[in-house]
Design a protein around this motif. Structure first.
Motif, PDB file in Angstrom:
ATOM      1  N   CYS A  23      -7.952  -2.934   3.175  1.00 22.24           N
ATOM      2  CA  CYS A  23      -8.355  -3.244   1.706  1.00 22.24           C
ATOM      3  C   CYS A  23      -8.643  -1.993   1.096  1.00 22.24           C
ATOM      4  CB  CYS A  23      -9.637  -4.018   1.723  1.00 22.24           C
ATOM      5  SG  CYS A  23     -11.160  -3.521   1.896  1.00 22.24           S
ATOM      6  N   ILE A  24      -8.970  -0.951   1.798  1.00 23.21           N
ATOM      7  CA  ILE A  24      -9.414   0.259   1.034  1.00 23.21           C
ATOM      8  C   ILE A  24      -8.233   0.644   0.133  1.00 23.21           C
ATOM      9  CG2 ILE A  24      -9.982   2.776   1.438  1.00 23.21           C
ATOM     10  CD1 ILE A  24     -11.984   0.442   2.287  1.00 23.21           C
ATOM     11  N   VAL A  25      -7.101   0.370   0.544  1.00 26.83           N
ATOM     12  CA  VAL A  25      -5.681   0.658  -0.562  1.00 26.83           C
ATOM     13  C   VAL A  25      -6.215   0.224  -1.679  1.00 26.83           C
ATOM     14  CG1 VAL A  25      -3.298   0.537  -0.883  1.00 26.83           C
ATOM     15  CG2 VAL A  25      -4.190   0.650   1.748  1.00 26.83           C
ATOM     16  N   ASP A  26      -6.341  -0.923  -1.994  1.00 22.42           N
ATOM     17  CA  ASP A  26      -6.491  -1.639  -3.214  1.00 22.42           C
ATOM     18  C   ASP A  26      -7.689  -1.234  -4.003  1.00 22.42           C
ATOM     19  OD1 ASP A  26      -6.786  -3.152  -5.513  1.00 22.42           O
ATOM     20  OD2 ASP A  26      -6.304  -5.154  -4.582  1.00 22.42           O
ATOM     21  N   LEU A  27      -8.996  -1.243  -3.195  1.00 23.41           N
ATOM     22  CA  LEU A  27     -10.171  -0.876  -3.823  1.00 23.41           C
ATOM     23  C   LEU A  27     -10.350   0.604  -4.039  1.00 23.41           C
ATOM     24  CD1 LEU A  27     -12.392  -3.308  -1.455  1.00 23.41           C
ATOM     25  CD2 LEU A  27     -11.265  -3.650  -3.809  1.00 23.41           C
ATOM     26  N   SER A  28      -9.891   1.480  -3.226  1.00 22.90           N
ATOM     27  CA  SER A  28      -9.615   2.891  -3.768  1.00 22.90           C
ATOM     28  C   SER A  28      -9.233   3.213  -5.126  1.00 22.90           C
ATOM     29  CB  SER A  28      -9.259   3.991  -2.717  1.00 22.90           C
ATOM     30  OG  SER A  28      -8.087   3.599  -2.434  1.00 22.90           O
ATOM     31  N   ALA A  29      -8.071   2.462  -5.187  1.00 24.98           N
ATOM     32  CA  ALA A  29      -7.317   2.682  -6.393  1.00 24.98           C
ATOM     33  C   ALA A  29      -7.950   2.226  -7.620  1.00 24.98           C
ATOM     34  CB  ALA A  29      -5.840   1.817  -6.202  1.00 24.98           C
ATOM     35  N   GLN A  30      -8.914   0.906  -7.423  1.00 25.76           N
ATOM     36  CA  GLN A  30      -9.418   0.562  -8.531  1.00 25.76           C
ATOM     37  C   GLN A  30     -10.447   1.402  -8.787  1.00 25.76           C
ATOM     38  OE1 GLN A  30     -10.305  -3.544  -8.992  1.00 25.76           O
ATOM     39  NE2 GLN A  30      -9.017  -4.212  -7.361  1.00 25.76           N
ATOM     40  N   SER A  31     -11.316   2.043  -7.860  1.00 27.31           N
ATOM     41  CA  SER A  31     -12.369   2.949  -8.235  1.00 27.31           C
ATOM     42  C   SER A  31     -11.666   4.314  -8.978  1.00 27.31           C
ATOM     43  CB  SER A  31     -12.893   3.320  -6.726  1.00 27.31           C
ATOM     44  OG  SER A  31     -13.815   4.315  -7.234  1.00 27.31           O
ATOM     45  N   VAL A  32     -10.740   4.808  -8.593  1.00 28.49           N
ATOM     46  CA  VAL A  32      -9.985   5.974  -9.129  1.00 28.49           C
ATOM     47  C   VAL A  32      -9.765   5.693 -10.658  1.00 28.49           C
ATOM     48  CG1 VAL A  32      -8.105   7.489  -9.343  1.00 28.49           C
ATOM     49  CG2 VAL A  32      -9.332   7.123  -7.118  1.00 28.49           C
ATOM     50  N   ALA A  33      -8.965   4.431 -10.848  1.00 28.83           N
ATOM     51  CA  ALA A  33      -8.550   4.044 -11.940  1.00 28.83           C
ATOM     52  C   ALA A  33      -9.661   3.798 -13.207  1.00 28.83           C
ATOM     53  CB  ALA A  33      -7.667   2.795 -11.959  1.00 28.83           C
ATOM     54  N   ASN A  34     -10.647   3.544 -12.675  1.00 30.44           N
ATOM     55  CA  ASN A  34     -11.957   3.390 -13.654  1.00 30.44           C
ATOM     56  C   ASN A  34     -12.907   4.467 -13.493  1.00 30.44           C
ATOM     57  OD1 ASN A  34     -11.661   0.349 -14.610  1.00 30.44           O
ATOM     58  ND2 ASN A  34     -10.919   0.095 -12.540  1.00 30.44           N
ATOM     59  N   GLY A  35     -12.498   5.695 -13.392  1.00 31.15           N
ATOM     60  CA  GLY A  35     -13.345   6.595 -13.386  1.00 31.15           C
ATOM     61  C   GLY A  35     -14.497   6.940 -12.162  1.00 31.15           C
ATOM     62  N   SER A  36     -13.796   6.338 -10.990  1.00 32.23           N
ATOM     63  CA  SER A  36     -14.436   6.442  -9.743  1.00 32.23           C
ATOM     64  C   SER A  36     -15.858   5.719  -9.809  1.00 32.23           C
ATOM     65  CB  SER A  36     -14.936   8.088  -9.324  1.00 32.23           C
ATOM     66  OG  SER A  36     -13.739   8.891  -9.233  1.00 32.23           O
ATOM     67  N   VAL A  37     -15.915   4.372 -10.339  1.00 33.76           N
ATOM     68  CA  VAL A  37     -17.062   3.666 -10.223  1.00 33.76           C
ATOM     69  C   VAL A  37     -17.159   3.102  -8.851  1.00 33.76           C
ATOM     70  CG1 VAL A  37     -16.807   3.170 -12.589  1.00 33.76           C
ATOM     71  CG2 VAL A  37     -15.844   1.783 -11.195  1.00 33.76           C
TER      72      VAL A  37
END
Length: 417
Positions: free
Chosen positions: A379-393
């Motif tokens: 799941c880190i594949v998806d969740l890390s991408a979401q964090s990066v895309a949203n300013g590392s939130v």
């Protein structure tokens, strides 16, 4: 924080922690995907007793013919061959197969695994098991409904050093492990993408597209979903500075992969994990394995280093490190290490992984890694991408066990009594 709610289980559906199925006297196997990893695994199975290769599947007729020759060389019966794009569905529907071994490109891992379990087959898949959070839940729900094994083939959990360190941790040598680090640092700028086309897509992905080699062994040290669970992460990527891959393959603005991605994970019990991914910098291969405990410290970037209480200010001499690793050599390597190194890939860890898989199926034991390991690490594949895309939130990591993460207390490699 970005957060996700866990879907409610359907009536009658329960977790599959420590799932044990009926022993299988002779394991009938189908291989789907016969690239480099598939062929290496196929070769391991030539050395296992009470295994029958029933079917082999790949779009390349040459690869299918090549493994048929391996069967002939080992005086084993010819397997049924499949070379059409959707033949994996036909294989899943057969009634004479117990285990499906999947080494296809990553986008087929979840679809094949779901189809296999729905048709009453145990299934193992290459890394990552899933690309998205949705796929993670598909795998969990299917495994819980069908009560079939689904294991991700995370070979790094069986590396000699990682297993010795796990043995040290389970024997209290490092005290309580509080912090860990891992990664996948591998200069792939000159990779032959005709041989590994999957890797081309990595340059179009944000975050960490390949987290499981570093993360898997660390989660085992921390007893994730066996007394603790991954709680949330934050992820940051640098720019893409060194790689000619994007330009050579015309990705342009689609090139989103940072040179270095660093993902920080905090567990429910306040332990921390630093996970890194870099496939385009000119540096030696490393998984950046590190564990820091209350009584000791270990790390391996290129060579093993260990420091133990009472003198944690300096590392032990190399001969003392070698003695300690020998003392805590995992019994899997004591039993099968010589053959594994002779036959298997990556120093033998791939062979040990496949050996354990068949051993557990023969004996009707829980597998070393389960569906929750597969999805928590993937799941880190998806969740890390979401964090990066949203300013590392910060991004919350779902509880894939839906409340059962504290039911078990530590990782156990089962053996027949």
């Amino acid at each position: 924080m970005i957060s996700f709610s866990e879907p409610i289980r359907e009536s009658g559906q329960t977790d599959v922690l420590q799932l044990a199925c009926n022993p299988i006297e002779t394991v009938r196997v189908a291989f789907i995907g016969l690239g480099k990893r598939g062929k290496e695994a196929f070769n391991h199975f030539m050395y296992f007793d009470r295994v029958e290769i029933i079917a082999i599947c790949d779009k390349s007729q040459d690869k299918v013919a090549e493994v048929q020759q391996v069967l002939s060389k080992h005086k084993k019966p010819k397997a049924d061959s499949y070379t059409q794009t959707d033949d994996w569905r036909v294989i899943c529907e057969r009634d004479d197969i117990d285990l499906i071994y999947v080494c296809t490109h990553r986008n087929l891992h979840t679809p094949i695994a779901v189809c296999a379990m729905q048709n009453g087959k145990h299934v193992v898949v290459e890394v990552p098991a899933a690309n998205t959070l949705e796929e993670c839940w598909q795998l969990v729900d299917t495994a819980e409904k069908t009560r079939q094994h689904c294991m991700m083939l995370e070979n790094c959990c069986y590396d000699y050093f990682e297993m010795a360190v796990l043995n040290m941790v389970q024997n209290g040598v490092l005290g309580e492990v509080l912090h860990t680090e891992g990664g996948y640092i591998h200069d792939l700028r000159q990779l032959d993408f005709e041989q590994k086309p999957d890797y081309l897509s990595y340059w179009t992905m944000q975050g960490n597209p390949y987290p499981t080699h570093g993360l898997g062994p660390l989660c085992q040290l921390l007893n994730i979903h066996r007394g603790d669970r991954l709680s949330w992460l934050t992820s940051v990527s640098g720019g893409q500075f060194n790689s000619p891959v994007c330009k050579e393959h015309g990705f342009g603005s689609q090139c989103k992969l940072g040179n270095m991605n660093t993902t920080i994970i905090r567990t429910q019990k306040d332990k921390t994990i630093v996970l890194q991914h870099d496939i385009s910098s000119p540096r030696p291969y490393s998984r950046n394995f590190l564990a820091s405990g209350t009584n000791g410290f270990v790390q391996k970037r290129t060579t093993p280093e260990i420091a133990l209480s009472p003198d944690l200010s300096s590392f032990l001499p190399n001969d003392k490190v070698a003695e300690l690793l020998k003392e805590y050599e995992h019994h899997f390597y004591q039993e099968m290490g010589d053959l594994a190194r002779k036959v298997g890939s990556h120093g033998g860890m791939d062979f040990i992984m496949d050996y354990r898989l068949i051993y557990c199926l023969h004996k009707g034991l829980p597998l070393d890694m389960d569906i929750y390991d597969a999805v928590e690490w993937s799941c880190i594949v998806d969740l890390s991408a979401q964090s990066v895309a949203n300013g590392s939130v910060p991004v919350g990591i779902p509880d894939f066990t839906r409340g059962s993460w504290n039911k078990l207390k530590e990782l156990i490699f089962h053996v027949a009594q």
